[in-house]
Design an enzyme around this catalytic site. Structure first.
Site, PDB file in Angstrom:
ATOM      1  N   LEU A  85       6.672   3.156   1.555  1.00 10.49           N
ATOM      2  CA  LEU A  85       7.563   2.002   1.695  1.00 10.49           C
ATOM      3  C   LEU A  85       8.628   2.217   2.771  1.00 10.49           C
ATOM      4  O   LEU A  85       9.103   3.323   3.004  1.00 10.49           O
ATOM      5  CB  LEU A  85       8.237   1.718   0.355  1.00 10.49           C
TER       6      LEU A  85
ATOM      7  N   GLY B 285      11.030  -2.888   5.594  1.00  4.95           N
ATOM      8  CA  GLY B 285      10.305  -4.167   5.596  1.00  4.95           C
ATOM      9  C   GLY B 285       9.832  -4.519   4.195  1.00  4.95           C
ATOM     10  O   GLY B 285      10.028  -5.641   3.719  1.00  4.95           O
ATOM     11  N   HIS B 286       9.229  -3.545   3.504  1.00  6.56           N
ATOM     12  CA  HIS B 286       8.810  -3.776   2.116  1.00  6.56           C
ATOM     13  C   HIS B 286      10.021  -4.127   1.249  1.00  6.56           C
ATOM     14  O   HIS B 286       9.960  -5.037   0.423  1.00  6.56           O
ATOM     15  CB  HIS B 286       8.174  -2.510   1.523  1.00  6.56           C
TER      16      HIS B 286
ATOM     17  N   GLY C 240       4.762 -10.249   4.212  1.00  2.00           N
ATOM     18  CA  GLY C 240       5.486 -10.168   5.474  1.00  2.00           C
ATOM     19  C   GLY C 240       4.758 -10.916   6.583  1.00  2.00           C
ATOM     20  O   GLY C 240       3.530 -10.887   6.660  1.00  2.00           O
TER      21      GLY C 240
ATOM     22  N   ARG D 263       2.403   2.863   9.153  1.00  2.00           N
ATOM     23  CA  ARG D 263       1.628   3.657  10.119  1.00  2.00           C
ATOM     24  C   ARG D 263       2.506   4.300  11.191  1.00  2.00           C
ATOM     25  O   ARG D 263       2.047   5.200  11.893  1.00  2.00           O
ATOM     26  CB  ARG D 263       0.586   2.774  10.803  1.00  2.00           C
TER      27      ARG D 263
ATOM     28  N   MET E 204       0.843  -1.199   0.000  1.00  2.00           N
ATOM     29  CA  MET E 204       0.000   0.000   0.000  1.00  2.00           C
ATOM     30  C   MET E 204       0.880   1.251   0.000  1.00  2.00           C
ATOM     31  O   MET E 204       0.395   2.351   0.314  1.00  2.00           O
ATOM     32  CB  MET E 204      -0.952  -0.009   1.195  1.00  2.00           C
TER      33      MET E 204
HETATM   34  P1  AMP Z   1       1.472  -2.911   3.462  1.00  5.45           P
HETATM   35  O1  AMP Z   1       2.037  -1.879   2.544  1.00  5.45           O
HETATM   36  O2  AMP Z   1       1.438  -2.496   4.888  1.00  5.45           O
HETATM   37  O3  AMP Z   1       0.167  -3.480   2.967  1.00  5.45           O
HETATM   38  O4  AMP Z   1       2.497  -4.107   3.430  1.00  5.45           O
HETATM   39  C1  AMP Z   1       2.870  -4.718   2.224  1.00  5.45           C
HETATM   40  C2  AMP Z   1       3.624  -5.991   2.535  1.00  5.45           C
HETATM   41  O5  AMP Z   1       4.783  -5.676   3.309  1.00  5.45           O
HETATM   42  C3  AMP Z   1       2.783  -6.965   3.362  1.00  5.45           C
HETATM   43  O6  AMP Z   1       2.995  -8.279   2.899  1.00  5.45           O
HETATM   44  C4  AMP Z   1       3.328  -6.768   4.751  1.00  5.45           C
HETATM   45  O7  AMP Z   1       3.186  -7.892   5.589  1.00  5.45           O
HETATM   46  C5  AMP Z   1       4.790  -6.491   4.467  1.00  5.45           C
HETATM   47  N1  AMP Z   1       5.403  -5.800   5.607  1.00  5.45           N
HETATM   48  C6  AMP Z   1       4.890  -4.726   6.277  1.00  5.45           C
HETATM   49  N2  AMP Z   1       5.691  -4.415   7.314  1.00  5.45           N
HETATM   50  C7  AMP Z   1       6.714  -5.302   7.303  1.00  5.45           C
HETATM   51  C8  AMP Z   1       7.848  -5.503   8.137  1.00  5.45           C
HETATM   52  N3  AMP Z   1       8.111  -4.724   9.183  1.00  5.45           N
HETATM   53  N4  AMP Z   1       8.695  -6.524   7.835  1.00  5.45           N
HETATM   54  C9  AMP Z   1       8.449  -7.326   6.758  1.00  5.45           C
HETATM   55  N5  AMP Z   1       7.393  -7.192   5.942  1.00  5.45           N
HETATM   56  C10 AMP Z   1       6.526  -6.198   6.216  1.00  5.45           C
END
Ligand code: AMP
Length: 289
Positions: free
Chosen positions: A32, A35-36, A147, A187, A29
């Site tokens: 970035l 983690g991403h 993740g 967030r 989303m």
């Molecule tokens: P989001 O943009 O929050 O929807 O996350 C996109 C992807 O990144 C999802 O598969 C999340 O689980 C992964 N993700 C988010 N935060 C982390 C993190 N701290 N470590 C590893 N992967 C993450």
């Protein structure tokens, strides 16, 4: 890096991929963080080409204020993806993904979608399952990278892939954390400096739960301890903290044999910002199979 904004352009890009080719896909989303980028890195190491997506999916937000407040940093995101060597990024407008406005298709996988995050955020996982399904139909990747931080999401998506015979393999990657243990999250930028410091209590509590699990303390006792701990932590308004089975998401109330995966889940508010985190209690390797 190819920037793709429409469904028709994405279909063309996909149709023109060389064959054979292993394609990795990292849906996000945006906003970035490292983690991403760790997902992208894994995708690159294990695939011939990698496509990411950036889409703040309206159907997975149960609160309009949360959707409006979700951080958006497109220009920076594109720079990061380009620097990470991503081949393509799909960043559609909502009208591309939901051309008929509200979706005519509904995907739900009870009980997995209705508990924990699903109970606190009604419809959240139905929205996640729907958008991931739509994206997989278009991208048709060999590997999907997610993740472990969003643990319930990985369980829901794995079940959907199985149930709908979707020929994509889910690869789950470990949670990247800040120095004090706080799980990286888009967030986190919404936290005030005081809330940011207070949020470290989530990982501290999960770590203690892990220690107690290793010491064979009864699960009920561990959960009660964690709930009291978070209740008393400054600035923290816990939503739930639980030990659950890693595949069924059912609460773990009695000790289980070591081959059963167990994970601690936690969700809490710090001011208006809702954070989630998790930590496997049992051998990590059984979660990344
Ligand atoms: P989001 O943009 O929050 O929807 O996350 C996109 C992807 O990144 C999802 O598969 C999340 O689980 C992964 N993700 C988010 N935060 C982390 C993190 N701290 N470590 C590893 N992967 C993450």
């Amino acid at each position: 890096m190819k920037i793709i904004q429409t469904v028709s352009a994405l279909r063309r890009w996909r149709a023109e991929r060389p064959s054979p080719e292993e394609l990795g896909f990292v849906p996000t989303m945006g906003a970035l963080h490292a983690g991403h980028l760790s997902l992208l890195k894994a995708a690159q190491a294990q695939s011939d080409a990698v496509i990411a997506s950036i889409f703040v999916n309206p159907t997975q937000f149960d609160r309009p204020d949360d959707l409006a407040a979700y951080p958006r940093e497109e220009a920076r995101d594109l720079e990061l993806l380009e620097a990470a060597g991503c081949q393509a990024v799909f960043m559609p407008h909502a009208s591309e993904m939901y051309p008929s406005g509200a979706s005519r298709v509904h995907i739900s996988l009870p009980p997995l979608t209705g508990v924990w995050e699903g109970a606190s955020r009604p419809g959240h996982f139905d929205g996640v399952a729907l958008i991931v399904n739509k994206l997989l139909m278009l991208v048709q990747p060999h590997h999907l990278y997610m993740g472990q931080k969003d643990f319930q999401q990985t369980v829901v998506i794995r079940a959907m892939l199985e149930e709908l015979f979707i020929p994509t393999e889910l690869r789950v990657r470990p949670t990247l954390r800040e120095a004090d243990g706080l799980a990286m999250s888009s967030r986190n930028v919404r936290l005030s400096p005081a809330q940011r410091a207070q949020a470290a209590c989530l990982y501290a509590t999960l770590s203690q739960m892990h220690k107690q699990w290793q010491e064979a303390i009864p699960p009920g006792q561990i959960v009660s301890w964690a709930a009291a701990q978070l209740q008393g932590a400054p600035g923290c308004q816990p939503d739930y903290v639980q030990l659950v089975h890693g595949r069924t998401l059912e609460p773990v109330t009695v000790p289980l044999p070591p081959e059963e995966p167990v994970v601690a889940l936690v969700a809490a508010f710090f001011g208006p910002v809702r954070l989630i985190d998790c930590l496997p209690m049992t051998d990590q390797t059984m979660f990344f199979a």
